[in-house]
Design a protein around this motif. Structure first.
Motif, PDB file in Angstrom:
ATOM      1  N   LYS A   1      31.347  66.253 103.719  1.00 47.84           N
ATOM      2  CA  LYS A   1      30.839  65.920 105.050  1.00 47.84           C
ATOM      3  C   LYS A   1      31.940  65.923 106.111  1.00 47.84           C
ATOM      4  N   GLY A   2      33.188  65.958 105.667  1.00 46.88           N
ATOM      5  CA  GLY A   2      34.298  65.958 106.611  1.00 46.88           C
ATOM      6  C   GLY A   2      35.476  66.754 106.082  1.00 46.88           C
ATOM      7  N   VAL A   3      36.139  67.477 106.965  1.00 43.17           N
ATOM      8  CA  VAL A   3      37.336  68.233 106.607  1.00 43.17           C
ATOM      9  C   VAL A   3      38.516  67.645 107.371  1.00 43.17           C
ATOM     10  N   ILE A   4      39.551  67.261 106.637  1.00 42.86           N
ATOM     11  CA  ILE A   4      40.741  66.654 107.233  1.00 42.86           C
ATOM     12  C   ILE A   4      41.892  67.650 107.152  1.00 42.86           C
TER      13      ILE A   4
ATOM     14  N   LEU B   1      32.733  74.973 111.393  1.00 45.36           N
ATOM     15  CA  LEU B   1      32.502  73.702 110.722  1.00 45.36           C
ATOM     16  C   LEU B   1      31.677  72.756 111.586  1.00 45.36           C
ATOM     17  N   ARG B   2      31.971  72.725 112.858  1.00 50.14           N
ATOM     18  CA  ARG B   2      31.217  71.849 113.761  1.00 50.14           C
ATOM     19  C   ARG B   2      29.757  72.287 113.837  1.00 50.14           C
ATOM     20  N   ASN B   3      29.533  73.596 113.837  1.00 48.62           N
ATOM     21  CA  ASN B   3      28.166  74.109 113.876  1.00 48.62           C
ATOM     22  C   ASN B   3      27.383  73.730 112.631  1.00 48.62           C
TER      23      ASN B   3
ATOM     24  N   MET C   1      42.218  69.428 120.693  1.00 47.07           N
ATOM     25  CA  MET C   1      41.635  68.087 120.618  1.00 47.07           C
ATOM     26  C   MET C   1      40.121  68.107 120.798  1.00 47.07           C
ATOM     27  N   GLU C   2      39.618  69.058 121.559  1.00 45.38           N
ATOM     28  CA  GLU C   2      38.173  69.102 121.809  1.00 45.38           C
ATOM     29  C   GLU C   2      37.353  69.381 120.557  1.00 45.38           C
ATOM     30  N   TYR C   3      37.998  69.907 119.525  1.00 43.02           N
ATOM     31  CA  TYR C   3      37.289  70.211 118.279  1.00 43.02           C
ATOM     32  C   TYR C   3      37.431  69.106 117.229  1.00 43.02           C
ATOM     33  N   VAL C   4      38.222  68.086 117.538  1.00 41.47           N
ATOM     34  CA  VAL C   4      38.578  67.058 116.559  1.00 41.47           C
ATOM     35  C   VAL C   4      37.806  65.762 116.816  1.00 41.47           C
TER      36      VAL C   4
END
Length: 216
Positions: free
Chosen positions: A3-6, A103-105, A129-132
């Motif tokens: 559910k999350g990519v770091i 990933l956001r999509n 930063m806008e994607y994080v």
């Protein structure tokens, strides 16, 4: 399910390696150390600022106190921040923006797990930063990789269980840290085949089977 990519920052999303090398070399020269090389710089990959300082000091003969080492580390960081004033989107590595958008999509949360205290500055100046969603960096932790703290903090900020996260790293210490947090790992970068990650690719521009990874 992931559910999350770091993501680690330097060497994964952006390239500031040359700036770090220049800053450490500037410090080394101030200390009369003229043999600090790119090979020495490789030993600083993925470790804390103080551990990186020890690599530089090992090239000289003088013994420094803890207070002196802290001052030297801060001096190096000031050199680095001066160099960062010229940083822009050209430092973003190939395929990064496309990967983050994809990933956001898909509804995947995006975190940063970097031991650098300058991570927010780098993300802002490159426009990433806008994607994080959340940033975990040197300002949030007391232990550096291979300790998993930086990734655990990122997962906590994202509100996710550790096993719901994927770590993307370009250093062996980072992969060890990700696995220690019980997260899946994707190794990228020039040494990706030696990182012993769960998944591997030369970079985020590569043909990565994200469907398989995210469903793991």
């Amino acid at each position: 399910m992931i559910k999350g990519v770091i993501f680690d920052l330097d060497g994964v999303l952006v390239s500031t390696d040359e700036m770090h090398f220049k800053a450490w070399k500037m410090l080394a020269e101030e200390l009369g150390i003229d043999k600090f090389s790119k090979e020495d710089n490789k030993k600083q990959k993925g470790v804390s600022r103080m551990e990186s300082l020890e690599v530089v000091l090992s090239k000289g003969s003088r013994i420094y106190t803890v207070a002196e080492k802290e001052e030297l580390a801060e001096r190096k960081n000031n050199f680095y921040k001066e160099l960062l004033t010229e940083l822009n989107e050209s430092a973003i590595l190939p395929g990064v923006v496309e990967c983050l958008k994809m990933l956001r999509n898909k509804g995947i949360l995006i975190g940063i797990g970097s031991v650098s205290k300058n991570a927010p500055i780098i993300l802002t100046k490159t426009g990433l930063m806008e994607y994080v969603d959340k940033v975990s960096c040197g300002l949030d932790i007391t232990k550096s990789k291979p300790d998993p703290e930086v990734f655990e903090v990122a997962a906590n900020k994202l509100g996710l269980k550790y096993e719901e996260c994927l770590v993307v790293e370009d250093s062996f210490a980072g992969i060890v840290a990700g696995k220690a947090a019980h997260m899946k790992t994707l190794g990228v970068g020039t040494e990706y085949e030696q990182l012993r990650a769960d998944y591997e690719a030369p970079g985020l521009e590569a043909d990565i089977d994200w469907k398989t990874i995210l469903e793991s």
